[in-house]
Design an enzyme around this catalytic site. Structure first.
Site, PDB file in Angstrom:
ATOM      1  N   GLU A  51      49.060  42.571  40.073  1.00 39.47           N
ATOM      2  CA  GLU A  51      48.010  43.134  40.942  1.00 39.47           C
ATOM      3  C   GLU A  51      48.429  44.497  41.501  1.00 39.47           C
ATOM      4  OE1 GLU A  51      45.166  41.907  41.036  1.00 39.47           O
ATOM      5  OE2 GLU A  51      45.416  39.826  40.447  1.00 39.47           O
ATOM      6  N   ASN A  55      46.725  48.089  40.605  1.00 39.50           N
ATOM      7  CA  ASN A  55      46.176  48.943  41.670  1.00 39.50           C
ATOM      8  C   ASN A  55      46.605  50.391  41.476  1.00 39.50           C
ATOM      9  OD1 ASN A  55      44.596  47.406  43.272  1.00 39.50           O
ATOM     10  ND2 ASN A  55      45.895  47.526  45.089  1.00 39.50           N
ATOM     11  N   ARG A 109      37.188  45.149  37.421  1.00 38.36           N
ATOM     12  CA  ARG A 109      37.962  44.900  38.640  1.00 38.36           C
ATOM     13  C   ARG A 109      37.154  43.978  39.555  1.00 38.36           C
ATOM     14  NH1 ARG A 109      41.917  44.404  37.628  1.00 38.36           N
ATOM     15  NH2 ARG A 109      42.653  44.520  39.755  1.00 38.36           N
TER      16      ARG A 109
END
Lengths: 151, 103
Positions: A51, A55, A109
């Protein structure tokens, strides 16, 4: 059985290509293996790293490739610190970015990245400066397993 | 092959394999949405028996399919979900919205 008497540390720097997400989470899992973690703990590390790196790839460098640094540190109290740092666009509003389902990314996303990082790790902190980049620091404390000989 | 489909009447099954992350999600999503459109399915089963890892990118795929099916009163079920994947969906509270069977 591993006996972690001393701290240990590795640092990787890699390009913000999505192909490197798998490399980053696997490297973190391999490093954490020194603590003889459970399968669930390994899954937690891999998920949180995936994650955080995603990002950086999606939000820090949306239009170009940049460098992402991942520092992993083990401590004698059986904790692992993960620091993911980029020098990209930065996050304008960190609290808003952490809101579940909020995303400025594209349709693949979900806006659940920070929620999952918080859920899978014991500590999460985010620092960012617009135009300078962001750092995500996470800490996971590993359980003591029966029969293991840890200091 | 990371994704293939089987179909029986209007029941479409999507067999996922490998790792579902941001790197692979777009290809999975495009293939699944196209197959859903073409098959006119009313029931979609996503079989995760061969999935070794998933992050929140899988959530986007599942929710997209869920919404696409809801426009035709269709249903989505996720089967053989590994424990790590279940934990991801639980963190997002999707276990309350979706029909999930673990492996």
């Amino acid at each position: 059985m591993p006996n972690i008497l001393h701290s240990n540390e590795v640092t990787f720097t890699f390009l913000s290509r999505s192909a490197n997400e798998g490399f980053a989470r696997t490297a973190a899992a391999c490093f954490a293996a020194q603590l003889d973690p459970t399968l669930e703990e390994i899954g937690d590390i891999k998920t949180a790293v995936s994650e955080a790196v995603t990002n950086a790839i999606v939000h820090a460098y949306p239009e170009n490739l940049g460098k992402i640094t991942m520092r992993l540190r083990l401590f004698p109290d059986r904790s692992l610190e993960i620091l993911i740092r980029d020098k990209g666009l930065g996050i304008k509003d960190i609290e808003k970015a952490k809101t579940p389902l909020f995303t400025t990314g594209n349709e693949e996303r979900s806006g659940m990245g920070f929620t999952i990082m918080e859920s899978f790790m014991d500590k999460l902190s985010v620092t960012s400066k617009e135009g300078k980049g962001s750092s995500i620091r996470m800490v996971k404390r590993f359980s003591h397993r029966a029969g293991a000989n840890f200091s | 092959m990371p994704l293939y489909f089987t179909k029986e009447n209007r029941h479409l099954t999507a067999h996922f394999s490998g790792e579902i992350d941001h790197h692979s999600a777009k290809d999975f999503m495009v293939s699944l949405c196209r197959e859903l459109d073409q098959s006119l399915a009313k029931l979609l089963t996503i079989d995760c028996r061969e999935v070794s890892f998933m992050d929140s990118s899988a959530i986007a795929i599942f929710l997209r399919s869920y919404h696409q099916l809801s426009t035709v009163d269709g249903q989505l079920e996720i089967v053989n979900l590994p424990k790590q994947g279940l934990k991801v969906l639980k963190a997002a509270k999707l276990d309350k919205l979706l029909s999930i069977k673990t492996s």
